[in-house]
Design an enzyme around this catalytic site. Structure first.
Site, short mmCIF file in Angstrom:
data_model
loop_
_atom_site.label_atom_id
_atom_site.label_comp_id
_atom_site.label_asym_id
_atom_site.label_seq_id
_atom_site.Cartn_x
_atom_site.Cartn_y
_atom_site.Cartn_z
N ARG A 1 -22.54 35.23 -11.37
CA ARG A 1 -21.63 35.57 -10.28
C ARG A 1 -21.21 34.37 -9.43
O ARG A 1 -20.30 34.46 -8.62
CB ARG A 1 -22.26 36.65 -9.39
CG ARG A 1 -22.17 38.04 -10.02
CD ARG A 1 -22.97 39.05 -9.23
NE ARG A 1 -24.40 38.92 -9.48
CZ ARG A 1 -25.33 39.51 -8.74
NH1 ARG A 1 -24.99 40.24 -7.70
NH2 ARG A 1 -26.61 39.35 -9.02
N GLY B 1 -36.07 31.10 -7.43
CA GLY B 1 -35.32 29.88 -7.13
C GLY B 1 -34.07 30.13 -6.30
O GLY B 1 -33.48 29.19 -5.78
N ASP B 2 -33.66 31.40 -6.16
CA ASP B 2 -32.42 31.69 -5.43
C ASP B 2 -32.67 32.26 -4.04
O ASP B 2 -31.79 32.86 -3.43
CB ASP B 2 -31.51 32.62 -6.25
CG ASP B 2 -32.10 34.01 -6.44
OD1 ASP B 2 -33.26 34.24 -6.03
OD2 ASP B 2 -31.40 34.89 -6.98
N GLY C 1 -32.30 31.96 -14.77
CA GLY C 1 -31.10 32.81 -14.86
C GLY C 1 -29.82 31.99 -14.83
O GLY C 1 -29.80 30.83 -14.42
N LYS D 1 -18.12 -3.15 5.81
CA LYS D 1 -18.84 -2.84 4.56
C LYS D 1 -19.83 -3.95 4.25
O LYS D 1 -19.47 -5.12 4.34
CB LYS D 1 -17.84 -2.70 3.41
CG LYS D 1 -18.48 -2.31 2.10
CD LYS D 1 -17.81 -2.93 0.89
CE LYS D 1 -18.34 -4.31 0.63
NZ LYS D 1 -17.83 -4.94 -0.60
N TYR E 1 -12.48 -10.53 -1.70
CA TYR E 1 -12.34 -10.21 -3.12
C TYR E 1 -11.24 -11.04 -3.74
O TYR E 1 -10.10 -11.05 -3.25
CB TYR E 1 -12.04 -8.71 -3.25
CG TYR E 1 -12.04 -8.18 -4.65
CD1 TYR E 1 -13.10 -8.45 -5.52
CD2 TYR E 1 -11.01 -7.38 -5.10
CE1 TYR E 1 -13.11 -7.94 -6.80
CE2 TYR E 1 -11.00 -6.86 -6.39
CZ TYR E 1 -12.07 -7.14 -7.24
OH TYR E 1 -12.07 -6.64 -8.51
N ASN F 1 -37.61 44.14 -1.31
CA ASN F 1 -38.51 43.19 -1.95
C ASN F 1 -37.89 41.80 -1.88
O ASN F 1 -36.82 41.57 -2.42
CB ASN F 1 -38.70 43.64 -3.42
CG ASN F 1 -39.42 42.61 -4.25
OD1 ASN F 1 -40.29 41.89 -3.75
ND2 ASN F 1 -39.08 42.54 -5.53
N ALA G 1 -5.30 -18.02 16.45
CA ALA G 1 -4.64 -16.80 15.97
C ALA G 1 -3.72 -17.13 14.81
O ALA G 1 -3.11 -18.20 14.76
CB ALA G 1 -3.85 -16.17 17.11
C1 UD1 Z 1 -34.88 40.43 -7.96
C2 UD1 Z 1 -35.90 41.57 -7.87
C3 UD1 Z 1 -35.55 42.45 -6.68
C4 UD1 Z 1 -35.54 41.60 -5.42
C5 UD1 Z 1 -34.59 40.43 -5.55
C6 UD1 Z 1 -34.76 39.52 -4.36
C7 UD1 Z 1 -36.61 42.07 -10.14
C8 UD1 Z 1 -36.48 42.97 -11.29
N1 UD1 Z 1 -35.87 42.35 -9.07
O1 UD1 Z 1 -33.62 40.99 -8.23
O2 UD1 Z 1 -36.51 43.49 -6.55
O3 UD1 Z 1 -35.15 42.41 -4.31
O4 UD1 Z 1 -34.89 39.69 -6.74
O5 UD1 Z 1 -33.85 38.47 -4.40
O6 UD1 Z 1 -37.40 41.15 -10.19
N2 UD1 Z 1 -34.91 34.76 -13.59
C9 UD1 Z 1 -35.50 34.07 -14.63
N3 UD1 Z 1 -35.52 34.63 -15.86
C10 UD1 Z 1 -35.00 35.87 -16.12
C11 UD1 Z 1 -34.40 36.57 -15.05
C12 UD1 Z 1 -34.38 36.00 -13.78
O7 UD1 Z 1 -35.98 32.96 -14.45
O8 UD1 Z 1 -35.08 36.30 -17.27
C13 UD1 Z 1 -34.86 34.14 -12.26
C14 UD1 Z 1 -33.45 33.95 -11.76
O9 UD1 Z 1 -32.97 32.67 -12.14
C15 UD1 Z 1 -33.59 34.08 -10.25
C16 UD1 Z 1 -34.80 34.97 -10.08
O10 UD1 Z 1 -35.47 34.99 -11.31
O11 UD1 Z 1 -33.83 32.84 -9.62
C17 UD1 Z 1 -34.40 36.40 -9.69
O12 UD1 Z 1 -33.59 36.94 -10.70
P1 UD1 Z 1 -32.30 37.79 -10.37
O13 UD1 Z 1 -31.66 38.19 -11.63
O14 UD1 Z 1 -31.48 37.10 -9.37
O15 UD1 Z 1 -33.00 39.09 -9.73
P2 UD1 Z 1 -32.34 40.12 -8.73
O16 UD1 Z 1 -31.48 41.04 -9.48
O17 UD1 Z 1 -31.75 39.40 -7.60
CA CA Z 2 -31.24 37.23 -7.11
#
Ligand code: UD1
Ligand code: CA
Length: 501
Positions: free
Chosen positions: A15, A105-106, A11, A354, A390, A173, A426
């Site tokens: 934001r 990853g987040d 992603g 250093k 230096y 979730n 000195a």
């Molecule tokens: C998602 C979950 C939500 C959960 C939340 C927890 C879904 C639909 N929703 O929402 O239920 O409560 O995480 O944090 O799964 N990513 C990809 N490819 C894509 C889209 C996303 O790799 O096409 C990755 C993003 O980089 C991110 C992770 O998946 O690291 C989650 O995506 P994000 O868009 O943040 O999902 P949320 O809306 O937070």
């Molecule tokens: Ca997220």
């Protein structure tokens, strides 16, 4: 049985409003993706990292820890998992006998213990899917867990698709799942984009597995903080704060005293032994290690610094340096990369070191620069000692032998060697070797001109009278104007001159 993890990190992280990919934003100096990957080590045989946005910045950092899979177009978490699964199929892996752990990853604070409990529950219940949930005070923006009358999971509904009543649910979730690979492959094929965001939701997989008669297990996270996911800078700060407190608590449980903990930042890879005191305003980062009984701070920043037992480091900034047992550093010292401070050494105020070794028991108590030097044991480098390392092109080495005494305000013009036990007077500027045991004086000899001041003053006064006598009234006015002009131009120049001197 094969255990494989998918990390979803394709992603954009819109934001965050950043040039840096979201998963590379650091918490206490370490990218959030680093936490996620480190946490998986030991749980699975292989990690597939799904990347898209900003992949050119992410791949060089993590391609040794994970197999990179590219999701060209970000069409939702379900699509990201499908891309990874297709990769396995194309590679010829057999989906039978395969367990897939999916994490985001987040969401860097998910604990290893929670992953373990989730895996155990999944296997014990012979489930087709298992998911981690958490009860949080502010579920805003997250997927809510819907349960039936028996308390079993029915489905996950995203905030944007939820009714007002569903939005009041505080069980969310986390975004951590385990699937039977074949069931996952089947369920992903059922997904559609019929939802508020027009995306393939991974969360819908749960619903399809249940509808097909599969078993879904849910496990609550050990700590609701584990569910903290990072979508903007505010959430980044909240997650970092949670992690900071977690790390401080860990060290306190290991016997470390932390004064005013709200002012202290300690990175995830820092090691601290028992009976260390961390004083207020201290930052310890990178691979820093603090030995037993040391006192660090107040107001000290250490990056990749090894501190020995019982050392005392206060009001100091140090990076890539070593401070041995019992040494004292600061207040107001700056240790730059390669500074190696020996046992019992004293580095005092306004001293910069250093790329230098300072031998056991030596003292550099105040106002000195020591660069590219090898200083022996029990050396005294007095106030104002400077290694002139230096020449404008290259750096040169200064060697000072054991027991040498360098007087105040001495320039040691490198390359130069001071023998063991030698004394440098000195004010000397030394550019030749000083033999062991010698006294070296390299400064202009003092000259006293008797009664000079009085004679000189008298002469000056005479001149002024002469000048006044010669002048007529117009010349006097002109002279005053000239003097004003000179003095104002000198005032303006004053700052430049100060910088040159
Ligand atoms: C998602 C979950 C939500 C959960 C939340 C927890 C879904 C639909 N929703 O929402 O239920 O409560 O995480 O944090 O799964 N990513 C990809 N490819 C894509 C889209 C996303 O790799 O096409 C990755 C993003 O980089 C991110 C992770 O998946 O690291 C989650 O995506 P994000 O868009 O943040 O999902 P949320 O809306 O937070
Ligand atoms: Ca997220």
């Amino acid at each position: 049985m094969q255990h494989i993890a998918f990390v979803l990190a394709a992603g954009k992280g819109t934001r965050m409003k950043s040039e840096i990919p979201k998963v590379l934003h650091p918490l206490l100096g370490k990218p959030m993706l680093g936490y996620v990957l480190d946490n998986l080590a030991g749980h699975v045989q292989e990690v597939l990292l799904v990347l898209g946005h900003g992949r050119e910045k992410i791949i060089p950092l993590y391609d040794d820890k994970a197999t990179i899979v590219i999701q060209e177009e970000q069409r939702g978490t379900g699509d990201a998992v499908r891309v990874a699964l297709n990769y396995l199929k194309e590679r010829g892996d057999h989906l039978e006998e395969m367990e897939i752990l999916v994490v985001h990853g987040d969401t860097p604070l998910v604990g290893s213990a929670s992953l373990k409990r989730l895996t155990e529950a999944f296997r014990r219940n012979k489930s087709q899917a298992a998911l981690l949930t958490a009860h949080v005070e502010r579920p805003y923006g997250l997927g809510r867990i819907l349960r039936d009358d028996q308390g079993d999971v029915q489905k996950i509904v995203e905030e944007k698709d939820a009714t007002a009543e569903q939005r009041r649910i505080k069980e969310i979730n986390v975004g951590v799942y385990i699937f039977e690979a074949r069931m996952l492959a089947w369920a992903l094929n059922q997904l559609n984009t019929d939802n508020a965001q027009g995306e393939y939701y991974l969360t819908d997989v749960i619903h399809f597995i249940l509808a097909a008669g599969g078993r879904v297990t849910s496990v609550g996270a050990d700590d609701p903080e584990e569910a903290l996911s990072i979508n903007d800078r505010r959430e980044l700060a909240i997650a970092e704060e949670a992690l900071r407190r977690r790390i401080l608590t860990h060290h306190m449980h290991q016997g470390v005293t932390i004064e005013m903990p709200d002012t202290v930042r300690i990175g995830p890879n820092v090691e601290i032994e028992a009976d260390v005191v961390i004083r207020p305003g201290t930052i310890l980062m990178g691979a820093t290690r603090i030995g037993r009984g040391a006192i660090i701070g107040p107001y000290t920043e250490l990056y990749h610094v090894i501190v020995g037992d019982g050392a005392h480091v206060r009001q100091t900034v140090a990076e890539e340096a070593r401070i041995d047992d019992g040494a004292t550093v600061g207040p107001f010292a700056y240790l730059r990369p390669g500074a190696q401070i020996g046992r019992g050494v004293r580095i005092g105020n306004f001293v910069e070191v250093k790329n230098s070794t300072i031998g056991e028991g030596s003292k550099v108590p105040h106002l000195a620069y020591v660069g590219d030097a090898i200083i022996g044991r029990s050396v005294n480098m007095s106030c104002g000692t400077i290694t002139v390392n230096y020449d404008g092109l290259t750096k040169h080495t200064t060697v000072v032998g054991d027991g040498a005494f360098i007087g105040c305000n001495v320039n040691l013009i490198a390359p130069v060697t001071i023998g063991d036990g030698a004394y440098v007077a000195a004010g000397s500027t030394i550019d030749q070797p000083v033999p062991r045991g010698a006294l070296s004086i390299a400064r202009a000899r003092q000259v006293n001109k008797e009664d000079y001041v009085e004679t000189w003053m008298a002469r000056k006064k005479e001149k002024r009278v002469e000048f006044k006598d010669k002048s007529h009234p117009e010349a006097d006015v002109e002279h005053a104007a000239q003097e004003r002009a000179i003095s104002s131009s000198q005032q303006k120049k004053g700052t430049d001159d100060a910088q040159l001197s």
